[in-house]
Enzyme design. Sequence first.
Site, PDB file in Angstrom:
ATOM      1  N   LYS A  73      35.369 -36.824 -32.372  1.00 56.61           N
ATOM      2  CA  LYS A  73      36.455 -36.004 -32.903  1.00 56.61           C
ATOM      3  C   LYS A  73      36.445 -36.026 -34.424  1.00 56.61           C
ATOM      4  CE  LYS A  73      41.519 -35.581 -32.533  1.00 56.61           C
ATOM      5  NZ  LYS A  73      42.724 -36.207 -31.941  1.00 56.61           N
TER       6      LYS A  73
ATOM      7  N   SER B 106      45.763 -33.447 -29.680  1.00 55.33           N
ATOM      8  CA  SER B 106      44.944 -32.945 -30.766  1.00 55.33           C
ATOM      9  C   SER B 106      43.437 -33.103 -30.516  1.00 55.33           C
ATOM     10  CB  SER B 106      45.322 -33.660 -32.060  1.00 55.33           C
ATOM     11  OG  SER B 106      45.054 -35.057 -31.985  1.00 55.33           O
TER      12      SER B 106
ATOM     13  N   SER C  29      47.377 -37.335 -27.573  1.00 56.67           N
ATOM     14  CA  SER C  29      46.284 -36.455 -28.007  1.00 56.67           C
ATOM     15  C   SER C  29      44.992 -36.593 -27.222  1.00 56.67           C
ATOM     16  CB  SER C  29      46.002 -36.662 -29.490  1.00 56.67           C
ATOM     17  OG  SER C  29      47.054 -36.160 -30.264  1.00 56.67           O
TER      18      SER C  29
END
Length: 466
Positions: free
Chosen positions: A80, A156, A180
Amino acid sequence: MTETAFLTAAELGRLYRDRELSPVEATRAALDQIEEHNPRVNAFCLVDEEAALASARESEKRYSDGGPLGKLDGVPASIKDLVLTRGWPTLRGSRLVDPDQAWEEDAPSTARLREGGAVLLGKTTTPEYGWKGVTDSPLTGVTTNPWDTTRTSGGSSGGAAAAISLGMGRIAIGTDGGGSVRIPGAFCGIFGFKATFGRVPAWPISPFGTLANVGPMTSTVEDAALMMDVISAPDYRDPLTLPPAGYDFADHLEGGVEGLRVAFSPDLGYAELHPEVRDAVEQAARAFEELGATVVREDPGFDDPVECFKAHWYPGAAKALAAYGREARALMDPGLVEIVEEGERYSAVEHLEAVAKRGELGILMGEFHRRYDLLLTPTMPIPAFEAGVETPGSRGSGGRWTSWASFSHPFNLTQQPAATVPCGFAEGLPVGLQIVGARHADALVLRAARAYEAAHPMSSRPPLAA
């Protein structure tokens, strides 16, 4: 090659060791999926094909010589874009971060994957600084859902979830400060795990403090356990790291749930639920009874702690952006600007009051888990909604993402392990079951998730990948 892209990490390892498949072949399959599907879902913001293939060739040689570096050697992986990765920019979904600087260090989880021989494909998309439960940013645009590209992937870690769902790598590093990992895991129909805080080292320390976790996102529970065995190794840069677990997570998956005491709370006593989501999680709870657990419908007994969460999250956002002048806010996500400005208005006393409430919530859940080994809830109260907005309905007008992520952020406050496992569909889109354990009961949560997954397997492969 398409079928190769959907083999699990565990399957890849066995095939590599038996010389039936090469890490180069698996990496090419993942890169082919990225080339085909990334333009539609926007899961990756950076792909380094040359570096990935070079890493795969090195892995291939190690297997040929009989000396793989570890359980994930040769497995295609993504990181990520909040997590530092040597040689690649970590832009955090923001136009404020200068890409033209030295990128010389790996975060702990990146370092452990690299040391174990995983093939790093690239960086996955995130909202700016990971601030919300959907994935879009001024820098990288909107990330969509592989099951319906008009819908959100969640966030996220939305890019990571979409990538796993479409075979664009088999394992992914996500982060979870308020859901997330679990939100996009549920929306995209994959497995995601937030361990007990401190179980997976993190560095640099998140501006969101002890809410924030690094965790695995995979297509199966076994793959997540394999990742945990690698990324949970202590790192001196994180002073809050827990001592080593003392066992391999992957070796403790098959104990089942027979005899466990399990609480089932479909709404935590305050959340509103889509009826098809309710049906799916109620069926999942009944499945635990069929597997031998004693399941009791009971709420934990707390009110919605969203204001407590905001008193931690919003000042954290303000801290994250404090180095930039007010003029820089014109380049930022307007929603992030709003919570930064709200975060700046919290006093130290108000924050400390929230810290005390957080402690009370932790004690309450500690007492709850003296009676129940596990808590089952929906991961999300609704299926994935329109892409490109923060909240569903009327093009997302009004409210914050915390208004619909009712089931995730409480367990960031309490620092408990929580997983999402696919358990059905609503409006034709995946539904997730959340399995929550007491602090430090990470292996038990994974074991329970594995028992449910084995009894009720669901494909994480959406129609787009057919």
